[in-house]
Design an enzyme around this catalytic site. Structure first.
Site, PDB file in Angstrom:
ATOM      1  N   HIS B  81      39.775  47.300  37.961  1.00  0.00           N
ATOM      2  CA  HIS B  81      38.961  46.092  38.096  1.00  0.00           C
ATOM      3  C   HIS B  81      37.469  46.376  37.992  1.00  0.00           C
ATOM      4  O   HIS B  81      36.662  45.477  38.195  1.00  0.00           O
ATOM      5  CB  HIS B  81      39.260  45.438  39.443  1.00  0.00           C
ATOM      6  CG  HIS B  81      38.819  46.310  40.596  1.00  0.00           C
ATOM      7  ND1 HIS B  81      39.448  47.497  40.912  1.00  0.00           N
ATOM      8  CD2 HIS B  81      37.805  46.185  41.469  1.00  0.00           C
ATOM      9  CE1 HIS B  81      38.833  48.041  41.952  1.00  0.00           C
ATOM     10  NE2 HIS B  81      37.831  47.272  42.309  1.00  0.00           N
ATOM     11  N   HIS B  96      31.804  45.114  38.247  1.00  0.00           N
ATOM     12  CA  HIS B  96      32.909  44.944  39.192  1.00  0.00           C
ATOM     13  C   HIS B  96      33.469  43.538  39.005  1.00  0.00           C
ATOM     14  O   HIS B  96      32.763  42.556  39.222  1.00  0.00           O
ATOM     15  CB  HIS B  96      32.380  45.149  40.613  1.00  0.00           C
ATOM     16  CG  HIS B  96      33.441  45.260  41.658  1.00  0.00           C
ATOM     17  ND1 HIS B  96      34.134  44.169  42.132  1.00  0.00           N
ATOM     18  CD2 HIS B  96      33.942  46.341  42.313  1.00  0.00           C
ATOM     19  CE1 HIS B  96      35.004  44.576  43.057  1.00  0.00           C
ATOM     20  NE2 HIS B  96      34.912  45.886  43.177  1.00  0.00           N
TER      21      HIS B  96
END
Lengths: 82, 176
Positions: B81, B96
């Site tokens: 992620h 992020h």
């Protein structure tokens, strides 16, 4: 110099949130803090270096602290390590 | 096909990534990693990011699912992620995707790069499934943080907050 080992209890390992907490905890302190996992090591305040350690839950990290406030840094770090 | 063939196939199959986008590059530039509505870092719905603990920067509420490299450089970290890139211009950027998405353990994310890869700004890095993030109950805002902000005197938005940007648009100006 202070050295200790720590087993990462958080199953998600050293991800962004705990790493940010470590950096914020150590920011006001001046001791050099090195975290080693296997072959890789990083200065504890270096977010990208710390993420690059890829320390997963259950892995053991080796902490080395050296500097004028190393005892304070060790105590603060122990409280914040996941 | 045996069980091991299945694993082998999985390991060999580097997913074919989407096409690169044209991104603005420069010594003091960070480009938008995704298309969408840009917000200030201080408006990210998470104290670690909004407190700029990870670094100064911005975030984008994505309209699309492909996340591109915001600078040209070397991939320093990939986590499903998230991707970190150490820019050739000295700017380290952590992208992020979403808040608390670490608990998805990579599910819903397709990575196109690995640690050590050289990337050009605008190269595809990760594709997210917005549906999977929604299903996991997390905000999908894409945080773009200059993780070595302390080495610079300023990291500022170069477009208006709340405006819509295309991936590759220069969005941050980093001052030495």
């Amino acid at each position: 110099m202070i050295q200790f080992s720590h087993a990462i209890a958080d199953p998600e390992g050293l991800h962004a949130r705990p790493i940010a907490a470590i950096a914020a905890t150590l920011a006001p302190l001046s001791s050099a803090v090195t975290i080693r996992v296997g072959e890789r090591s990083s200065e504890a305040r270096d977010l990208m270096g710390m993420l690059g350690l890829e320390a997963r839950g259950g892995s053991t990290i080796e902490v080395t602290i050296e500097g004028p406030d190393e005892e304070q840094a060790a105590e603060a770090l122990r409280a914040v390590l996941p | 096909m045996g069980l091991f063939d299945m694993f082998k196939k999985k390991a060999d199959a580097a997913p074919a990534g989407p096409a690169s986008v044209t991104a603005t590059e420069g010594a003091d530039v960070v480009a938008a990693p995704v298309s969408g509505r840009i917000i200030k870092m201080t408006d990210v719905p998470d104290p670690v990011f909004s407190g700029e603990v990870v670094g100064k920067g911005c975030a984008i509420w994505p309209d699309e699912e492909t996340v591109y490299a915001p600078v040209s450089g070397t991939v320093s970290v990939t986590m499903g992620h998230a991707v970190g890139i150490t820019g050739d211009n000295g700017i380290e950027v952590l992208v992020h995707i979403g808040i608390d998405t670490v608990d998805m353990e990579g599910k819903g994310f397709t990575g196109y790069v690995k640690q050590g890869d050289k990337v050009k700004a605008g190269d595809p890095c990760i594709k997210m499934s917005k549906a999977a993030i929604a299903e996991a109950g997390h905000p999908d805002c894409v945080v773009c943080a200059v993780s070595n902000s302390a080495e610079f005197s300023d990291v500022a938005l170069s477009v208006d907050a709340e405006s819509t940007v295309a991936a590759g648009t220069a969005v941050l100006k980093v001052t030495k």
